[in-house]
Design a protein around this motif. Structure first.
Motif, PDB file in Angstrom:
ATOM      1  N   ASN A 245       1.739   7.765  13.864  1.00 29.25           N
ATOM      2  CA  ASN A 245       1.078   9.047  14.097  1.00 29.25           C
ATOM      3  C   ASN A 245      -0.001   9.315  13.058  1.00 29.25           C
ATOM      4  O   ASN A 245      -1.045   9.899  13.378  1.00 29.25           O
ATOM      5  CB  ASN A 245       2.117  10.174  14.075  1.00 29.25           C
ATOM      6  N   ALA A 246       0.236   8.885  11.809  1.00 30.40           N
ATOM      7  CA  ALA A 246      -0.785   9.064  10.772  1.00 30.40           C
ATOM      8  C   ALA A 246      -2.016   8.210  11.061  1.00 30.40           C
ATOM      9  O   ALA A 246      -3.154   8.637  10.822  1.00 30.40           O
ATOM     10  CB  ALA A 246      -0.201   8.722   9.402  1.00 30.40           C
ATOM     11  N   LEU A 247      -1.805   6.991  11.578  1.00 29.22           N
ATOM     12  CA  LEU A 247      -2.944   6.138  11.913  1.00 29.22           C
ATOM     13  C   LEU A 247      -3.724   6.686  13.100  1.00 29.22           C
ATOM     14  O   LEU A 247      -4.958   6.629  13.122  1.00 29.22           O
ATOM     15  CB  LEU A 247      -2.456   4.716  12.210  1.00 29.22           C
ATOM     16  N   THR A 248      -3.029   7.211  14.099  1.00 28.64           N
ATOM     17  CA  THR A 248      -3.737   7.777  15.247  1.00 28.64           C
ATOM     18  C   THR A 248      -4.496   9.047  14.871  1.00 28.64           C
ATOM     19  O   THR A 248      -5.522   9.363  15.489  1.00 28.64           O
ATOM     20  CB  THR A 248      -2.740   8.093  16.367  1.00 28.64           C
ATOM     21  N   SER A 249      -4.003   9.778  13.868  1.00 32.24           N
ATOM     22  CA  SER A 249      -4.710  10.995  13.452  1.00 32.24           C
ATOM     23  C   SER A 249      -6.011  10.684  12.730  1.00 32.24           C
ATOM     24  O   SER A 249      -6.841  11.582  12.566  1.00 32.24           O
ATOM     25  CB  SER A 249      -3.809  11.831  12.549  1.00 32.24           C
ATOM     26  N   CYS A 250      -6.198   9.422  12.303  1.00 31.39           N
ATOM     27  CA  CYS A 250      -7.440   9.054  11.604  1.00 31.39           C
ATOM     28  C   CYS A 250      -8.579   8.731  12.565  1.00 31.39           C
ATOM     29  O   CYS A 250      -9.706   8.496  12.109  1.00 31.39           O
ATOM     30  CB  CYS A 250      -7.200   7.847  10.701  1.00 31.39           C
ATOM     31  N   LEU A 251      -8.300   8.687  13.871  1.00 33.43           N
ATOM     32  CA  LEU A 251      -9.351   8.311  14.814  1.00 33.43           C
ATOM     33  C   LEU A 251     -10.408   9.380  14.929  1.00 33.43           C
ATOM     34  O   LEU A 251     -11.573   9.081  15.186  1.00 33.43           O
ATOM     35  CB  LEU A 251      -8.742   8.019  16.192  1.00 33.43           C
TER      36      LEU A 251
ATOM     37  N   SER B  41      -3.813   7.227   4.820  1.00 34.77           N
ATOM     38  CA  SER B  41      -3.847   6.776   6.216  1.00 34.77           C
ATOM     39  C   SER B  41      -5.156   6.079   6.531  1.00 34.77           C
ATOM     40  O   SER B  41      -5.177   5.024   7.187  1.00 34.77           O
ATOM     41  CB  SER B  41      -3.631   7.965   7.151  1.00 34.77           C
ATOM     42  N   GLU B  42      -6.256   6.644   6.062  1.00 31.63           N
ATOM     43  CA  GLU B  42      -7.554   6.003   6.304  1.00 31.63           C
ATOM     44  C   GLU B  42      -7.656   4.660   5.587  1.00 31.63           C
ATOM     45  O   GLU B  42      -8.286   3.726   6.095  1.00 31.63           O
ATOM     46  CB  GLU B  42      -8.678   6.936   5.855  1.00 31.63           C
ATOM     47  N   THR B  43      -7.039   4.544   4.414  1.00 24.78           N
ATOM     48  CA  THR B  43      -7.051   3.268   3.699  1.00 24.78           C
ATOM     49  C   THR B  43      -6.311   2.195   4.481  1.00 24.78           C
ATOM     50  O   THR B  43      -6.787   1.057   4.625  1.00 24.78           O
ATOM     51  CB  THR B  43      -6.407   3.444   2.311  1.00 24.78           C
ATOM     52  N   LEU B  44      -5.148   2.521   5.013  1.00 21.42           N
ATOM     53  CA  LEU B  44      -4.389   1.559   5.803  1.00 21.42           C
ATOM     54  C   LEU B  44      -5.125   1.177   7.082  1.00 21.42           C
ATOM     55  O   LEU B  44      -5.179  -0.009   7.446  1.00 21.42           O
ATOM     56  CB  LEU B  44      -3.015   2.142   6.141  1.00 21.42           C
TER      57      LEU B  44
ATOM     58  N   LEU C 272       0.844  -1.191   0.000  1.00 24.84           N
ATOM     59  CA  LEU C 272       0.000   0.000   0.000  1.00 24.84           C
ATOM     60  C   LEU C 272       0.879   1.241   0.000  1.00 24.84           C
ATOM     61  O   LEU C 272       1.889   1.296   0.714  1.00 24.84           O
ATOM     62  CB  LEU C 272      -0.912   0.027   1.235  1.00 24.84           C
ATOM     63  N   PRO C 273       0.520   2.264  -0.779  1.00 30.63           N
ATOM     64  CA  PRO C 273       1.251   3.539  -0.710  1.00 30.63           C
ATOM     65  C   PRO C 273       0.770   4.355   0.481  1.00 30.63           C
ATOM     66  O   PRO C 273      -0.378   4.254   0.910  1.00 30.63           O
ATOM     67  CB  PRO C 273       0.901   4.210  -2.040  1.00 30.63           C
TER      68      PRO C 273
ATOM     69  N   LYS D 261      -8.929  -7.077   2.716  1.00 23.87           N
ATOM     70  CA  LYS D 261      -9.844  -6.444   1.759  1.00 23.87           C
ATOM     71  C   LYS D 261      -9.120  -5.339   0.980  1.00 23.87           C
ATOM     72  O   LYS D 261      -9.546  -4.183   0.934  1.00 23.87           O
ATOM     73  CB  LYS D 261     -11.063  -5.873   2.474  1.00 23.87           C
ATOM     74  N   LEU D 262      -8.009  -5.729   0.350  1.00 29.74           N
ATOM     75  CA  LEU D 262      -7.190  -4.780  -0.387  1.00 29.74           C
ATOM     76  C   LEU D 262      -7.582  -4.656  -1.850  1.00 29.74           C
ATOM     77  O   LEU D 262      -6.989  -3.853  -2.570  1.00 29.74           O
ATOM     78  CB  LEU D 262      -5.709  -5.187  -0.305  1.00 29.74           C
TER      79      LEU D 262
END
Length: 548
Positions: free
Chosen positions: A316-322, A279-282, A254-255, A530-531
């Motif tokens: 940090n990018a994943l936590t920012s998606c919460l 980030s939301e995709t991951l 994934l990019p 589910k990619l």
């Protein structure tokens, strides 16, 4: 005629003199009271100013001091060994009295302690947070003691284990290597899913196939591995698409654009591939895997990779998606990040929700099949310098890295990269022609011109090549100098299974290293996350629309 008056006396009254003395004493008492209330530690020993830099024989004097210290230590070691040997042999007398040896040993230890204190005073004092420095020192000593106790249980013949990045902390290479190996093993053992973060400018350079095989075969193949192409804004869409097609032959890929670019960085616009969208995709893919497993415990996701590829930025990018209160609280404090390598030194756990938690792993230089046999060779170090895998304080000779960068840009199919490099530093046209022809020492000429343009000059106006090379490496790390590696060419080979069926082989990898069921593994893991249809995963039309 005016008579001159009596000259005024310069003597002061005793009352005024006593008043000044009392005021001075009161000021000193106030200063002592303030210093007692100040929690900062200050040494009572005056710092030695050392030898001035302008002294013409400074190097010779320093060399003599070091030589005397070395000879003194050797003499002490020799006497100590003779005394110990005399004690072991019965009926023989020691060459010197034991009390004299003990006194000399104590004196030598005191001198060594004084030398260490003098070396510590030469370092910049972090007076902003002395308690943090004390705590860090205590943790380093505790970790070193634990590593020394476990030294006998380490297997020194295992050459497939990852090696750590050279650190500037006062610990040995072997102890720090064992500490980072333990951290990686702990992350691998505790994780259900591994995110292998790669640099989009050189994915194969920041990738280890031995580590991928180790993860895929660990615990009976129960671990899942996803390749994350980070820093995609530093490569054009065409290069990103070819790397996605190439890497998806081995593992789901994934990019990701985990963080904002550095100031004055030369980036590319990927339209739909924004920081929020990727980030939301991951995060959506990870939650799909959690829902498919239906476990009663939380799924642990470990983030591994080379130093300075953006592992902490991915978390940090994943936590920012919460969203909501979690975004403002976790996005900035989840994991510390920095432009230089070596910010993350220990394993850190970040909890996203009740079903998903992340593990941040320190940067590790993994073993590679294409790596040089000698880890200390100039070519291997130059490769690590271009990957920004070493902190600037650990780089002793940055010039070979600049030679490697110039050779890559000259051999690149896109010759605009070389002209863009010259435009970045405003180099004269003569420099471009000499570099293109390969006449003379190209690296030295390039660094001399950069040093003159950026003011990196030493005494007498002599260009400082090391300083200029460090500046170019910093610009390369932050994206102000463009450059990337193209994906390997895929060779079409007929399998003979049926008409029209072909097999894609990588020209740079031997056939025995190709895994036959890799396509089935990628498809099976892609369904778990589910990619299909996510940034071109399993759907070329969607991929072309998103990337282009």
């Amino acid at each position: 005629m005016v008579k001159p008056g009596k000259p005024k006396s310069k003597r002061t009254p005793v009352r005024l003199r006593h008043k000044i003395e009392k005021a001075s004493a009161a000021k000193q008492r106030k200063q002592r009271k303030i210093s007692k209330a100040n929690p900062e530690w200050r040494s009572r020993l005056k710092k030695d100013p050392g030898i001035p830099n302008l002294f013409p024989y400074k190097d010779r004097i320093l060399h003599e001091i070091e030589e005397k210290k070395r000879l003194k230590e050797e003499e002490f070691t020799r006497k100590r060994d003779e005394a110990r040997a005399a004690k072991k042999v019965p009926g023989t007398s020691a060459p010197e009295d034991e009390e004299d040896m003990e006194v000399e040993e104590l004196a030598t230890e005191d001198e060594l302690i004084d030398d260490e204190e003098a070396m510590d005073t030469d370092q910049p004092d972090d007076s902003s947070n002395p308690m943090a420095a004390l705590l860090a020192s205590a943790k380093a000593q505790a970790a070193e003691y634990e590593e020394m106790s476990d030294d006998d249980s380490e297997d020194s013949t295992d050459h497939h284990r990852p090696t750590h990045v050279p650190s500037t902390k006062p610990q040995s290479l072997d102890s720090s290597r064992r500490a980072f190996n333990k951290t990686f093993d702990a992350v691998l053992d505790a994780s259900d899913v591994l995110l292998y973060v790669l640099d989009a400018r050189d994915p194969n350079g920041s990738r280890s196939r031995a580590t991928e095989r180790q993860i895929a075969s660990f615990a009976g193949g129960s671990k899942r591995l996803i390749l994350i192409l980070n820093k995609i804004d530093l490569v054009p869409p065409r290069i990103l698409k070819t790397w996605l097609v190439y890497l998806r032959r081995y593992f789901p890929t994934l990019p990701l654009r985990a963080s904002n670019p550095a100031p004055n960085a030369k980036t590319f616009d990927h339209k739909a591939l924004t920081r929020k969208a990727t980030s939301e995709t991951l995060l959506r893919a990870l939650k799909s895997y959690v829902a498919a497993q239906n476990l009663k415990r939380a799924v642990t996701v470990g983030v591994v990779g080379y130093p300075n590829v953006g592992k902490s930025s991915v978390i940090n990018a994943l936590t920012s998606c919460l969203g909501g209160k979690h975004s403002s609280r976790n996005s900035s404090t989840a994991c510390p990040v920095g432009a230089e390598a070596g910010v993350t030194t220990t394993m850190r756990e970040v909890k996203l929700d009740n079903k998903l938690k992340l593990l941040d792993c320190p940067g590790i230089v993994f073993p590679s099949a294409t790596a040089h046999p000698a880890s200390t060779s100039s070519a291997a170090n130059a490769h690590l310098h271009l990957l920004s895998a070493l902190p600037p304080s650990a780089i002793t000779d940055p010039v070979p890295a600049i030679s490697l960068l110039l050779s890559r840009l000259r051999a690149h199919s896109d010759q605009t990269l070389l002209s863009d490099l010259y435009a970045t530093y405003n180099l004269p046209p003569l420099m471009s022609s000499r570099t293109a022809d390969g006449a003379g020492d190209v690296t030295t000429d390039f660094l001399v011109q950069v040093a003159r343009k950026r003011g990196r000059l030493g005494k007498g106006g002599v260009p400082n090549l090391n300083s200029a090379a460090m500046g170019v490496l910093g610009d390369w790390r932050d994206g102000r100098v463009r450059g990337w590696v193209e994906a390997p060419v895929l060779k079409v080979v007929g399998t003979g299974k049926a008409s029209g069926e072909v097999e894609m082989l990588d020209e740079g990898v031997p056939e025995e290293e190709e895994v036959g069921d890799r396509k089935e593994i990628v498809a099976a893991w892609g369904k778990e996350f589910k990619l299909e249809g996510l940034w071109g995963g399993g759907n070329e039309e969607v991929g072309e629309e998103m990337v282009e």
